[in-house]
Design a protein around this motif. Structure first.
Motif, mmCIF file in Angstrom:
data_model
loop_
_atom_site.group_PDB
_atom_site.id
_atom_site.type_symbol
_atom_site.label_atom_id
_atom_site.label_comp_id
_atom_site.label_asym_id
_atom_site.label_seq_id
_atom_site.Cartn_x
_atom_site.Cartn_y
_atom_site.Cartn_z
ATOM 1 N N PHE A 248 39.300 53.562 38.929
ATOM 2 C CA PHE A 248 40.096 53.929 37.755
ATOM 3 C C PHE A 248 41.584 53.948 38.087
ATOM 4 C CE2 PHE A 248 36.067 55.295 36.006
ATOM 5 C CZ PHE A 248 36.214 55.047 34.641
ATOM 6 N N ASP A 249 41.926 54.396 39.284
ATOM 7 C CA ASP A 249 43.337 54.364 39.698
ATOM 8 C C ASP A 249 43.858 52.932 39.697
ATOM 9 O OD1 ASP A 249 43.435 57.093 40.034
ATOM 10 O OD2 ASP A 249 42.957 57.017 42.185
ATOM 11 N N SER A 250 43.070 52.026 40.257
ATOM 12 C CA SER A 250 43.472 50.616 40.307
ATOM 13 C C SER A 250 43.560 50.019 38.913
ATOM 14 C CB SER A 250 42.464 49.816 41.151
ATOM 15 O OG SER A 250 42.398 50.309 42.468
ATOM 16 N N PHE A 251 42.658 50.446 38.030
ATOM 17 C CA PHE A 251 42.645 49.938 36.661
ATOM 18 C C PHE A 251 43.929 50.314 35.921
ATOM 19 C CE2 PHE A 251 41.672 51.114 32.187
ATOM 20 C CZ PHE A 251 41.503 49.832 31.683
ATOM 21 N N PHE A 252 44.353 51.564 36.039
ATOM 22 C CA PHE A 252 45.565 52.005 35.345
ATOM 23 C C PHE A 252 46.827 51.349 35.921
ATOM 24 C CE2 PHE A 252 42.823 55.751 34.284
ATOM 25 C CZ PHE A 252 42.791 55.514 32.905
ATOM 26 N N ILE A 253 46.823 51.110 37.223
ATOM 27 C CA ILE A 253 47.948 50.400 37.837
ATOM 28 C C ILE A 253 48.014 48.975 37.299
ATOM 29 C CG2 ILE A 253 48.840 49.452 40.006
ATOM 30 C CD1 ILE A 253 47.676 51.928 41.411
ATOM 31 N N TYR A 254 46.840 48.344 37.147
ATOM 32 C CA TYR A 254 46.780 46.988 36.593
ATOM 33 C C TYR A 254 47.332 46.963 35.166
ATOM 34 C CZ TYR A 254 44.669 43.385 33.688
ATOM 35 O OH TYR A 254 44.472 42.412 32.751
ATOM 36 N N ALA B 24 38.454 40.038 38.264
ATOM 37 C CA ALA B 24 39.009 41.390 38.368
ATOM 38 C C ALA B 24 39.454 41.709 39.788
ATOM 39 C CB ALA B 24 37.986 42.415 37.899
ATOM 40 N N ILE B 25 38.701 41.195 40.755
ATOM 41 C CA ILE B 25 39.027 41.486 42.155
ATOM 42 C C ILE B 25 40.413 40.958 42.526
ATOM 43 C CG2 ILE B 25 37.965 39.363 43.029
ATOM 44 C CD1 ILE B 25 37.002 40.998 45.447
ATOM 45 N N ASP B 26 40.874 39.925 41.828
ATOM 46 C CA ASP B 26 42.188 39.344 42.136
ATOM 47 C C ASP B 26 43.341 40.209 41.650
ATOM 48 O OD1 ASP B 26 40.953 37.109 43.255
ATOM 49 O OD2 ASP B 26 40.869 36.060 41.321
ATOM 50 N N VAL B 27 43.080 41.089 40.669
ATOM 51 C CA VAL B 27 44.174 41.883 40.101
ATOM 52 C C VAL B 27 44.078 43.376 40.425
ATOM 53 C CG1 VAL B 27 44.629 40.264 38.230
ATOM 54 C CG2 VAL B 27 42.957 42.102 37.888
ATOM 55 N N ILE B 28 42.895 43.844 40.818
ATOM 56 C CA ILE B 28 42.783 45.269 41.183
ATOM 57 C C ILE B 28 42.323 45.442 42.625
ATOM 58 C CG2 ILE B 28 42.348 46.000 38.817
ATOM 59 C CD1 ILE B 28 39.404 46.347 39.546
ATOM 60 N N GLY B 29 42.059 44.331 43.314
ATOM 61 C CA GLY B 29 41.722 44.400 44.735
ATOM 62 C C GLY B 29 40.281 44.747 45.035
ATOM 63 N N MET B 30 39.437 44.861 44.003
ATOM 64 C CA MET B 30 38.026 45.186 44.195
ATOM 65 C C MET B 30 37.257 44.774 42.942
ATOM 66 S SD MET B 30 38.290 49.345 43.635
ATOM 67 C CE MET B 30 36.560 49.611 43.972
ATOM 68 N N GLY B 31 35.951 44.648 43.082
ATOM 69 C CA GLY B 31 35.127 44.338 41.925
ATOM 70 C C GLY B 31 35.125 45.496 40.947
ATOM 71 N N ALA B 32 35.230 45.203 39.658
ATOM 72 C CA ALA B 32 35.254 46.266 38.637
ATOM 73 C C ALA B 32 33.830 46.707 38.340
ATOM 74 C CB ALA B 32 35.936 45.765 37.369
ATOM 75 N N HIS B 33 33.302 47.581 39.179
ATOM 76 C CA HIS B 33 31.907 48.005 39.055
ATOM 77 C C HIS B 33 31.733 49.002 37.904
ATOM 78 C CE1 HIS B 33 31.186 45.912 42.773
ATOM 79 N NE2 HIS B 33 32.118 46.624 43.378
ATOM 80 N N ASN B 34 32.148 48.573 36.748
ATOM 81 C CA ASN B 34 32.068 49.389 35.542
ATOM 82 C C ASN B 34 32.168 48.421 34.368
ATOM 83 O OD1 ASN B 34 33.213 50.830 33.162
ATOM 84 N ND2 ASN B 34 33.190 52.598 34.513
ATOM 85 N N LEU B 35 31.139 48.383 33.519
ATOM 86 C CA LEU B 35 31.083 47.373 32.467
ATOM 87 C C LEU B 35 32.275 47.450 31.524
ATOM 88 C CD1 LEU B 35 29.618 45.081 31.084
ATOM 89 C CD2 LEU B 35 28.290 46.765 29.800
ATOM 90 N N MET B 36 32.652 48.661 31.116
ATOM 91 C CA MET B 36 33.760 48.790 30.175
ATOM 92 C C MET B 36 35.070 48.300 30.783
ATOM 93 S SD MET B 36 32.202 49.937 27.520
ATOM 94 C CE MET B 36 30.720 49.083 28.057
ATOM 95 N N LEU B 37 35.321 48.698 32.024
ATOM 96 C CA LEU B 37 36.555 48.260 32.680
ATOM 97 C C LEU B 37 36.525 46.753 32.928
ATOM 98 C CD1 LEU B 37 37.302 51.066 35.303
ATOM 99 C CD2 LEU B 37 37.931 50.914 32.891
#
Length: 373
Positions: free
Chosen positions: A266-272, A290-303
């Motif tokens: 979630f921290d990475s998501f808000f920074i993105y 998603a991994i290219d912009v937040i540095g990790m797989g977005a293991h959350n369907l909504m995100l």
């Protein structure tokens, strides 16, 4: 009330093909899973042969799903083709269910065979995965408090058993709905309760904490809706249980990498979001990117939907879920909500079985599909 004469036509062969194939993923065995073969056969029949035999009608919602399915193809501009196909199949599943199940009927025994088929399928998956654990980094995983992961990452179906847990949970919740639908028959209720017990055991064997929580939540909500006593007890116990669970989980998972990674996500998501331009916010960065912009797989369907398909894609997907909830009414709390709970821990968009099952339940509830004795 719909006349019983409407249901004289049984579900045809291609309808049953899709019902059985819609959840058969074998990504660790073959790159072309049976679900794709089933979709090609049913898709071709639906558009080539079926209109010649029947008068095809479509509701506004189903027309919307056709439009959304076609719109999803534009994701190919910045997404891998196979992931776009999965999104298309997921959205188009509702159209298939409408054309092959609406105002038709199915025998209760045929429905039981369907759930037995997947019970056998998931049992094979669990047996293989648990008997063939991956021991790489097992010592490190044990030190981090996630040693059980060695029994999760060798699934023949998906990347790991979290996705298997989500799929089993969808069938589990559907069985709860059918139990309510067939509650007047003692014999049928016993059969469904036995299936529910076996499916719950399979959920436990996925070692997916989200799926287990989702299953327990659906059971509590289901029985609280059909029993005033249980409802009263639930209102008294759940707040206390939740507070106790919060304290225990906070302590137990303080050093749990899997648990703490959810907060980092979630921290990475808000920074993105803060740095994203208007194009990325509206249209996303592409499926799997998603991994290219937040540095990790977005293991959350909504995100995942917000990052990879943008607010437009997220809104389209949520509009379908909201419609299903509206049609299922109170039943959506133990059918759709558990799916959303588990989706907080994974980001799969290849979920045609979800749309197939949930829309089938919508048709049953609205008396446009009938289970006969």
């Amino acid at each position: 009330m719909v006349s019983s004469d409407v249901y004289l036509n049984k579900v045809n062969f291609f309808g049953m093909i899709w019902l059985y194939f819609s959840g058969v993923y074998l990504t660790k065995v073959t790159s072309f899973s049976p679900v794709y073969l089933g979709f090609i056969l049913v898709f071709l029949y639906t558009f080539l042969a079926m209109p010649q035999k029947n008068k095809v009608t479509i509701s506004y919602f189903e027309l919307l799903c056709v439009i959304l399915s076609l719109m999803s193809l534009f994701l190919a501009l910045n997404s891998p083709f196979n992931m776009v196909v999965n999104v298309f199949i997921t959205l188009f599943s509702i159209v298939i269910v409408s054309q092959h199940f609406r105002y038709r009927s199915i025998n209760f025994s045929s429905l039981v065979y369907f759930f037995l088929f997947y019970l056998f399928f998931f049992s094979i998956e669990a047996g293989y995965r648990i008997s063939n654990p991956i021991y790489d980094n097992v010592i490190r995983l044990s030190e981090l408090g996630v040693g059980y992961i060695i029994y999760k990452i060798n699934s023949i179906m998906y990347i790991d058993s979290n996705f298997v847990g989500l799929q089993i949970l969808s069938y589990f919740c559907s069985l709860l709905f059918i139990l309510r639908y067939e509650s007047k028959s003692i014999k049928k209720s016993r059969i469904i309760k036995l299936l529910l017990m076996l499916y719950f055991i399979l959920i436990l064997l996925t070692f997916s904490r989200a799926a287990i929580v989702g299953a327990l939540f659906s059971i509590i909500v289901f029985y609280s809706q059909i029993s005033k006593r249980i409802r009263l007890v639930s209102f008294l116990i759940i707040p206390l249980f939740s507070f106790w669970g919060y304290l225990e989980i906070s302590e137990a998972f303080a050093n749990d990498v899997s648990f703490n990674s959810k907060f980092h996500l979630f921290d990475s998501f808000f920074i993105y979001l803060y740095h994203a331009d208007i194009y990325q916010i509206l249209l996303g960065v592409g499926l799997g990117n998603a991994i290219d912009v937040i540095g990790m797989g977005a293991h959350n369907l909504m995100l995942t939907l917000i990052i990879e398909t943008g607010l437009i894609g997220f809104t389209c997907f949520m509009s379908v879920l909201i419609f299903l909830c509206f049609k299922l009414r109170m039943d959506s709390i133990y059918i759709v909500l558990p799916f959303l709970i588990v989706s907080m821990s994974l980001s799969g968009t290849a979920i045609p079985y979800i749309m197939t099952l949930f829309y089938l339940l919508v048709l049953i509830k609205s008396e446009k599909f009938k289970v006969i004795h």
